[in-house]
Design an enzyme around this catalytic site. Structure first.
Site, PDB file in Angstrom:
ATOM      1  N   THR A 171       0.830  -1.217   0.000  1.00 45.43           N
ATOM      2  CA  THR A 171       0.000   0.000   0.000  1.00 45.43           C
ATOM      3  C   THR A 171       0.863   1.265   0.000  1.00 45.43           C
ATOM      4  O   THR A 171       0.528   2.254  -0.652  1.00 45.43           O
ATOM      5  CB  THR A 171      -0.881   0.002   1.275  1.00 45.43           C
ATOM      6  OG1 THR A 171      -1.642  -1.206   1.298  1.00 45.43           O
ATOM      7  CG2 THR A 171      -1.793   1.201   1.324  1.00 45.43           C
TER       8      THR A 171
ATOM      9  N   HIS B 259      -6.084   0.881  -7.020  1.00 48.88           N
ATOM     10  CA  HIS B 259      -6.838   0.154  -6.003  1.00 48.88           C
ATOM     11  C   HIS B 259      -6.996  -1.271  -6.490  1.00 48.88           C
ATOM     12  O   HIS B 259      -7.243  -1.495  -7.678  1.00 48.88           O
ATOM     13  CB  HIS B 259      -8.240   0.758  -5.802  1.00 48.88           C
ATOM     14  CG  HIS B 259      -9.150  -0.189  -5.066  1.00 48.88           C
ATOM     15  ND1 HIS B 259      -9.134  -0.301  -3.691  1.00 48.88           N
ATOM     16  CD2 HIS B 259     -10.023  -1.138  -5.511  1.00 48.88           C
ATOM     17  CE1 HIS B 259      -9.991  -1.252  -3.322  1.00 48.88           C
ATOM     18  NE2 HIS B 259     -10.541  -1.774  -4.405  1.00 48.88           N
TER      19      HIS B 259
HETATM   20  P1  GDP Z   1      -4.832  -0.976  -0.262  1.00 52.14           P
HETATM   21  O1  GDP Z   1      -5.867  -2.072  -0.208  1.00 52.14           O
HETATM   22  O2  GDP Z   1      -3.440  -1.508  -0.469  1.00 52.14           O
HETATM   23  O3  GDP Z   1      -5.164   0.102  -1.272  1.00 52.14           O
HETATM   24  O4  GDP Z   1      -4.800  -0.272   1.162  1.00 52.14           O
HETATM   25  P2  GDP Z   1      -5.949  -0.006   2.246  1.00 52.14           P
HETATM   26  O5  GDP Z   1      -7.215  -0.703   1.882  1.00 52.14           O
HETATM   27  O6  GDP Z   1      -5.343  -0.264   3.575  1.00 52.14           O
HETATM   28  O7  GDP Z   1      -6.145   1.571   2.137  1.00 52.14           O
HETATM   29  C1  GDP Z   1      -6.919   2.133   1.107  1.00 52.14           C
HETATM   30  C2  GDP Z   1      -6.207   3.362   0.586  1.00 52.14           C
HETATM   31  O8  GDP Z   1      -6.113   4.326   1.643  1.00 52.14           O
HETATM   32  C3  GDP Z   1      -4.758   3.161   0.160  1.00 52.14           C
HETATM   33  O9  GDP Z   1      -4.633   2.677  -1.137  1.00 52.14           O
HETATM   34  C4  GDP Z   1      -4.186   4.547   0.311  1.00 52.14           C
HETATM   35  O10 GDP Z   1      -4.491   5.371  -0.819  1.00 52.14           O
HETATM   36  C5  GDP Z   1      -4.935   5.095   1.515  1.00 52.14           C
HETATM   37  N1  GDP Z   1      -4.223   4.926   2.795  1.00 52.14           N
HETATM   38  C6  GDP Z   1      -3.943   3.748   3.425  1.00 52.14           C
HETATM   39  N2  GDP Z   1      -3.288   3.961   4.583  1.00 52.14           N
HETATM   40  C7  GDP Z   1      -3.166   5.309   4.693  1.00 52.14           C
HETATM   41  C8  GDP Z   1      -2.541   6.167   5.666  1.00 52.14           C
HETATM   42  O11 GDP Z   1      -1.985   5.727   6.680  1.00 52.14           O
HETATM   43  N3  GDP Z   1      -2.588   7.504   5.425  1.00 52.14           N
HETATM   44  C9  GDP Z   1      -3.193   8.026   4.321  1.00 52.14           C
HETATM   45  N4  GDP Z   1      -3.180   9.354   4.173  1.00 52.14           N
HETATM   46  N5  GDP Z   1      -3.755   7.265   3.379  1.00 52.14           N
HETATM   47  C10 GDP Z   1      -3.751   5.920   3.557  1.00 52.14           C
HETATM   48 MG    MG Z   2      -7.809  -2.088   0.517  1.00 50.46          MG
END
Ligand code: GDP
Ligand code: MG
Length: 192
Positions: free
Chosen positions: A125, A159
């Site tokens: 991520t 995503h």
């Molecule tokens: P993914 O499934 O790898 O996309 O990650 P997640 O489902 O955990 O998070 C969704 C989206 O949120 C990520 O793709 C990032 O764009 C954003 N994101 C995740 N963690 C953080 C964080 O700690 N800070 C910020 N500002 N954005 C985050």
């Molecule tokens: Mg996710």
């Protein structure tokens, strides 16, 4: 056989990386069964990043706190809180603002282990932790520190559904069943 949802976020579209990213999936043999370039309605973004799902919100908050701990950063100083719900709500708003900020390319790929393979090609991520060779590792450098201090979502280009259950929830949000196609790819006979 699995299907998974991939969205090229506005930074990928604006940086002209659509073709390059799309070809990674085609190259691996995953079949593109649906695709559209679109502006995301806010109502759809809010279902995709569900601000009313406590488990999802707290999960986002917990992941953020873990990252802060790992890098010795103080969440209260940077975000004004260390409550997982409040941090989750904050990130959810940034995420919705990010995905509605410009056109996105949404598509569905199909293939054996499609969910896991797709997560692997996308990489971690946090682009600064994503391995070289992955989409996020090769094409971006953002981190939670940079993103949170700028009060915005991490710009990580893509995503991808995180699990089979997530894919089953997300695909119908973005595509009507009539927009998903069945066809055979020439190399299926050789690869399977
Ligand atoms: P993914 O499934 O790898 O996309 O990650 P997640 O489902 O955990 O998070 C969704 C989206 O949120 C990520 O793709 C990032 O764009 C954003 N994101 C995740 N963690 C953080 C964080 O700690 N800070 C910020 N500002 N954005 C985050
Ligand atoms: Mg996710």
């Amino acid at each position: 056989m699995e299907q998974t949802l991939i969205i090229l976020k506005p930074d990928a579209v604006e940086r002209g990386l659509m073709g390059r990213i799309l070809s990674r999936f085609e190259q691996m043999g995953l079949k593109i069964v649906a695709a559209k370039l679109m502006k995301t309605p806010r109502s759809l973004a809010e279902k995709h990043y569900p601000g009313n799902r406590e488990v999802w919100l707290r999960g986002m908050g917990e992941k953020t706190l873990e990252n802060y701990k790992k890098f010795g950063e103080d969440p209260i100083k940077l975000l004004g809180t260390n409550d997982t719900h409040e941090i989750g709500m904050m990130i959810q708003k940034w995420l919705v603002d990010y995905i509605v900020s410009g056109p996105v390319l949404a598509f569905v790929v199909e293939g054996p282990h499609a969910v896991e393979l797709t997560r692997k090609i996308c990489g971690n991520t946090l682009p600064f932790l994503a391995s070289p060779g992955s989409i996020r590792g090769d094409l971006a450098y953002d981190s939670s520190y940079l993103a949170n201090s700028g009060k915005r979502a991490i710009k990580n280009l893509v995503h991808a559904s995180g699990s089979i259950e997530e894919a089953k929830y997300e695909i119908p949000l973005w595509f009507d069943s009539s927009e998903i196609f069945e066809y055979e790819r020439a190399e299926e006979k050789v690869m399977q």
